[in-house]
Enzyme design. Structure first.
Site, PDB file in Angstrom:
ATOM      1  N   HIS A 206      63.855 106.592  72.032  1.00 16.69           N
ATOM      2  CA  HIS A 206      63.477 107.690  72.934  1.00 16.69           C
ATOM      3  C   HIS A 206      62.576 107.157  74.059  1.00 16.69           C
ATOM      4  O   HIS A 206      62.750 107.503  75.231  1.00 16.69           O
ATOM      5  CB  HIS A 206      62.665 108.754  72.193  1.00 16.69           C
ATOM      6  CG  HIS A 206      63.387 109.498  71.113  1.00 16.69           C
ATOM      7  ND1 HIS A 206      62.853 109.701  69.862  1.00 16.69           N
ATOM      8  CD2 HIS A 206      64.599 110.114  71.098  1.00 16.69           C
ATOM      9  CE1 HIS A 206      63.690 110.408  69.123  1.00 16.69           C
ATOM     10  NE2 HIS A 206      64.763 110.678  69.845  1.00 16.69           N
TER      11      HIS A 206
ATOM     12  N   ARG B 165      73.771 106.882  72.425  1.00 20.00           N
ATOM     13  CA  ARG B 165      73.724 105.666  71.604  1.00 20.00           C
ATOM     14  C   ARG B 165      75.118 105.068  71.470  1.00 20.00           C
ATOM     15  O   ARG B 165      75.589 104.359  72.319  1.00 20.00           O
ATOM     16  CB  ARG B 165      73.149 105.983  70.219  1.00 20.00           C
ATOM     17  CG  ARG B 165      71.646 105.992  70.200  1.00 20.00           C
ATOM     18  CD  ARG B 165      71.125 106.570  68.941  1.00 20.00           C
ATOM     19  NE  ARG B 165      71.487 107.980  68.822  1.00 20.00           N
ATOM     20  CZ  ARG B 165      70.997 108.809  67.933  1.00 20.00           C
ATOM     21  NH1 ARG B 165      70.138 108.382  67.043  1.00 20.00           N
ATOM     22  NH2 ARG B 165      71.360 110.067  67.907  1.00 20.00           N
TER      23      ARG B 165
ATOM     24  N   LYS C  92      68.288 121.446  62.290  1.00 25.70           N
ATOM     25  CA  LYS C  92      67.485 120.348  61.715  1.00 25.70           C
ATOM     26  C   LYS C  92      66.177 120.896  61.160  1.00 25.70           C
ATOM     27  O   LYS C  92      65.477 121.639  61.856  1.00 25.70           O
ATOM     28  CB  LYS C  92      67.132 119.317  62.802  1.00 25.70           C
ATOM     29  CG  LYS C  92      68.296 118.508  63.327  1.00 25.70           C
ATOM     30  CD  LYS C  92      67.804 117.476  64.349  1.00 25.70           C
ATOM     31  CE  LYS C  92      68.943 116.620  64.893  1.00 25.70           C
ATOM     32  NZ  LYS C  92      68.514 115.741  65.996  1.00 25.70           N
TER      33      LYS C  92
ATOM     34  N   SER D 158      65.837 109.214  64.269  1.00 24.31           N
ATOM     35  CA  SER D 158      64.679 109.743  63.551  1.00 24.31           C
ATOM     36  C   SER D 158      64.985 109.865  62.062  1.00 24.31           C
ATOM     37  O   SER D 158      64.114 109.632  61.222  1.00 24.31           O
ATOM     38  CB  SER D 158      64.278 111.100  64.139  1.00 24.31           C
ATOM     39  OG  SER D 158      63.893 110.952  65.488  1.00 24.31           O
TER      40      SER D 158
HETATM   41  P1  ADP Z   1      68.371 116.323  69.470  1.00 22.09           P
HETATM   42  O1  ADP Z   1      68.080 117.102  68.225  1.00 22.09           O
HETATM   43  O2  ADP Z   1      68.347 117.163  70.713  1.00 22.09           O
HETATM   44  O3  ADP Z   1      69.612 115.451  69.386  1.00 22.09           O
HETATM   45  P2  ADP Z   1      66.813 113.870  69.258  1.00 22.09           P
HETATM   46  O4  ADP Z   1      65.324 113.770  69.197  1.00 22.09           O
HETATM   47  O5  ADP Z   1      67.580 113.445  68.059  1.00 22.09           O
HETATM   48  O6  ADP Z   1      67.097 115.375  69.649  1.00 22.09           O
HETATM   49  O7  ADP Z   1      67.371 113.057  70.496  1.00 22.09           O
HETATM   50  C1  ADP Z   1      66.951 113.341  71.808  1.00 22.09           C
HETATM   51  C2  ADP Z   1      67.764 112.528  72.776  1.00 22.09           C
HETATM   52  O8  ADP Z   1      67.467 111.148  72.589  1.00 22.09           O
HETATM   53  C3  ADP Z   1      69.284 112.652  72.617  1.00 22.09           C
HETATM   54  O9  ADP Z   1      69.868 112.578  73.911  1.00 22.09           O
HETATM   55  C4  ADP Z   1      69.655 111.435  71.828  1.00 22.09           C
HETATM   56  O10 ADP Z   1      70.995 111.029  72.063  1.00 22.09           O
HETATM   57  C5  ADP Z   1      68.664 110.432  72.386  1.00 22.09           C
HETATM   58  N1  ADP Z   1      68.412 109.354  71.438  1.00 22.09           N
HETATM   59  C6  ADP Z   1      68.194 109.444  70.118  1.00 22.09           C
HETATM   60  N2  ADP Z   1      68.033 108.228  69.567  1.00 22.09           N
HETATM   61  C7  ADP Z   1      68.147 107.328  70.580  1.00 22.09           C
HETATM   62  C8  ADP Z   1      68.099 105.892  70.669  1.00 22.09           C
HETATM   63  N3  ADP Z   1      67.916 105.140  69.588  1.00 22.09           N
HETATM   64  N4  ADP Z   1      68.244 105.327  71.874  1.00 22.09           N
HETATM   65  C9  ADP Z   1      68.459 106.093  72.983  1.00 22.09           C
HETATM   66  N5  ADP Z   1      68.547 107.446  72.968  1.00 22.09           N
HETATM   67  C10 ADP Z   1      68.376 108.057  71.788  1.00 22.09           C
END
Ligand code: ADP
Length: 166
Positions: free
Chosen positions: A23, A96, A47, A134
Site C-alpha cells: 500500500h 497486484r 471483510k 493484509s
Molecule cells: P480493499 O478492501 O478495498 O480491496 P485493500 O486494503 O485490500 O482494500 O487494498 C487497497 C488497495 O491497495 C487495492 O487497490 C489493492 O489492490 C491495493 N493493494 C493491496 N495490496 C497491494 C500490494 N501488495 N501492492 C500494491 N497494491 C496493493
C-alpha cells in the site's frame, strides 16, 4: 508540481487492515503522479477487520506523515460518494497479479455505472510486493513470523499487541 503529475486530487480507497509496504509503495508513487492524494480508509462489508476504523486511520496517518501532499480520512459510504464529496474525479487503485484483475475490473465498472464522471486509474504493484496482502500478514503474525519485511515497525507493534489481546 512534479513533471509527471496530472491535474486534480486522486482518492486511494481501501480497507488497509493494516497498511503494509505494498500500500505504502502505491501511496508514495501516487503522491508523485497527483498533486494531492487522499487516502480513504473505508469499511468493506465483506471483510471483518482486525483493527477498528479509527485504528486503521491512525496507522495510515502515522506511516504517511512524511508525505506532505497526502491526507488521510475515514469514510463509511460508497467510494464514489466519498470521491464526489471530496471534490475529486479520480480513484487510484493498486493492481497486484492477474487475480486482482477480476475484482478490480468489476469494481471499476460498478463505480463507472454509479458515477460516469469518476475514472479509476491503476498503478501496478512492484514485483517485490505483489504477493503481499493484509490477510497474508495476519497469518504470518498469528504464526509468529517475521513481519519486518512487510510492514513498518509501528504497524508490526500494533499488530502483535492486537493479536496478543485476542
Ligand atoms: P480493499 O478492501 O478495498 O480491496 P485493500 O486494503 O485490500 O482494500 O487494498 C487497497 C488497495 O491497495 C487495492 O487497490 C489493492 O489492490 C491495493 N493493494 C493491496 N495490496 C497491494 C500490494 N501488495 N501492492 C500494491 N497494491 C496493493
Amino acid at each position: 508540481m512534479n513533471k509527471n503529475s496530472v491535474e486534480g486530487m486522486a482518492v486511494y480507497p481501501g480497507t488497509f487492515d493494516p497498511i503494509h509496504f505494498g500500500h505504502l509503495d502505491i501511496i508514495e508513487r501516487g503522491s508523485k503522479v497527483f498533486p494531492q492524494l487522499l487516502v480513504g480508509v473505508g469499511i468493506n462489508p465483506d471483510k471483518s477487520t482486525l483493527f477498528s476504523l479509527e485504528e486503521r486511520v491512525a496507522l495510515v496517518k502515522q506511516t504517511t506523515s512524511h508525505l506532505p501532499n497526502v491526507i488521510v480520512l475515514p469514510f463509511e459510504n460508497l467510494v464514489v460518494h466519498f470521491v464526489k464529496e471530496s471534490n475529486s474525479k479520480l480513484i487510484l487503485r493498486g493492481m497486484r497479479t492477474t487475480s486482482d484483475m477480476d475484482y478490480e475490473f468489476t469494481m471499476s465498472l460498478a463505480n463507472m455505472a454509479l458515477d460516469p464522471d469518476i475514472e479509476t486509474v491503476f498503478l501496478l504493484a512492484k514485483d517485490i510486493y505483489s504477493h503481499l496482502s493484509s490477510s497474508l500478514l495476519k497469518q504470518i503474525a498469528v504464526l509468529g513470523g517475521d513481519l519486518s519485511k512487510f510492514i513498518p515497525p509501528a504497524v508490526a507493534k500494533a499488530m502483535l499487541e492486537k493479536i496478543r489481546r485476542k
